[in-house]
Design an enzyme around this catalytic site. Structure first.
Site, PDB file in Angstrom:
ATOM      1  N   GLY A  46      19.079 -13.103  20.254  1.00  0.00           N
ATOM      2  CA  GLY A  46      20.580 -13.332  20.320  1.00  0.00           C
ATOM      3  C   GLY A  46      21.280 -12.451  21.396  1.00  0.00           C
ATOM      4  O   GLY A  46      20.486 -12.475  22.406  1.00  0.00           O
ATOM      5  N   ARG A  47      22.702 -12.254  21.425  1.00  0.00           N
ATOM      6  CA  ARG A  47      23.534 -11.589  22.175  1.00  0.00           C
ATOM      7  C   ARG A  47      22.920 -10.301  22.489  1.00  0.00           C
ATOM      8  O   ARG A  47      23.227  -9.628  23.563  1.00  0.00           O
ATOM      9  CB  ARG A  47      24.889 -11.934  21.820  1.00  0.00           C
ATOM     10  N   GLU A  79      21.154  -8.520  25.437  1.00  0.00           N
ATOM     11  CA  GLU A  79      21.729  -8.529  26.983  1.00  0.00           C
ATOM     12  C   GLU A  79      22.608  -6.979  27.270  1.00  0.00           C
ATOM     13  O   GLU A  79      22.608  -6.487  28.461  1.00  0.00           O
ATOM     14  CB  GLU A  79      22.467  -9.740  27.297  1.00  0.00           C
ATOM     15  N   CYS A 124      12.768 -14.579  21.445  1.00  0.00           N
ATOM     16  CA  CYS A 124      13.563 -15.130  22.097  1.00  0.00           C
ATOM     17  C   CYS A 124      14.277 -14.122  23.259  1.00  0.00           C
ATOM     18  O   CYS A 124      13.577 -13.664  24.021  1.00  0.00           O
ATOM     19  CB  CYS A 124      14.735 -15.369  21.140  1.00  0.00           C
ATOM     20  N   HIS A 125      15.580 -13.647  23.054  1.00  0.00           N
ATOM     21  CA  HIS A 125      16.052 -12.807  24.160  1.00  0.00           C
ATOM     22  C   HIS A 125      15.712 -11.244  24.229  1.00  0.00           C
ATOM     23  O   HIS A 125      15.886 -10.321  24.900  1.00  0.00           O
ATOM     24  CB  HIS A 125      17.723 -12.957  24.095  1.00  0.00           C
ATOM     25  N   TYR A 154      12.732 -16.863  25.373  1.00  0.00           N
ATOM     26  CA  TYR A 154      13.598 -17.865  25.527  1.00  0.00           C
ATOM     27  C   TYR A 154      13.568 -18.529  27.017  1.00  0.00           C
ATOM     28  O   TYR A 154      13.721 -17.522  27.939  1.00  0.00           O
ATOM     29  CB  TYR A 154      15.039 -17.779  25.177  1.00  0.00           C
TER      30      TYR A 154
END
Length: 199
Positions: A89-90, A93, A119-120, A139
């Protein structure tokens, strides 16, 4: 391993499925899971985001559920845990900018404890410097970060998994069945299937 103690790293706009599904599934098979977020305490919530694949050039993002944390980030000691889970997800980051997060990830790597990322989540692994020389799925947009951190990016389908020693990674939430099964195997979790006896 029976009854492992597992730490999950979250943040606002963590991917909904990638937070909720492993959190519940790992508890379902008898493990203890503590979900934490930098600057948040037990009982606080993080917002989640749903990433979907609808034929666009990248994923779409929609509001998800609120996820209530069950432990306080500043109070957990990674030495008390047997394994680590990093959803995507976000959140990755920006939680990767937190030195305490990176120190936690390095602890699990240096102690050769199982780490599962999806994923991320690979962004956190790359920032922590723990994937050098290791195969790592993520991802696809994270491929440059994986490779610049010395990792060997594995270009696999969204529903597949990569295992390199104690590291279990996958490109996105469609991999949950295989990703979680592989993580349970690395943990040493044994699930027994019995054939129902007819009455």
């Amino acid at each position: 391993m029976k009854g492992a103690k597992i730490l999950m790293l979250a943040g606002d706009f963590v991917e909904d499925y990638e937070m909720m599904v492993p959190f519940q599934a790992l508890q379902m098979v008898g493990h203890t899971v503590h979900a934490v977020c930098p600057d948040k305490s037990e009982g606080d919530a993080v917002k989640t985001a749903i990433h979907d694949f609808e034929g666009d050039q990248t994923y779409t993002e929609k509001p998800g559920h609120n996820f209530v944390l069950n432990a306080t980030f500043d109070e957990v000691d990674p030495a008390d845990y047997d394994a680590l889970v990093i959803p995507g997800g976000r959140a990755p980051e920006y939680i990767r900018l937190n030195e305490d997060v990176l120190a936690m990830v390095r602890h699990f790597d240096e102690a050769d404890k199982p780490i599962a990322a999806v994923c991320h989540g690979a962004q956190v692994l790359a920032a922590a410097g723990v994937i050098n020389g290791k195969q790592c799925a993520a991802y696809p947009a994270c491929q440059p970060e994986v490779e610049r951190a010395g990792g060997m990016y594995t270009d696999i389908a969204a529903d597949e998994v990569t295992v390199d020693g104690q590291l279990v990674t996958a490109p996105a939430w469609p991999a949950h069945p295989k990703w979680l099964a592989a993580f349970l195997e690395v943990l040493g979790t044994q699930i027994e299937h019995r054939t129902p006896v007819a009455a």
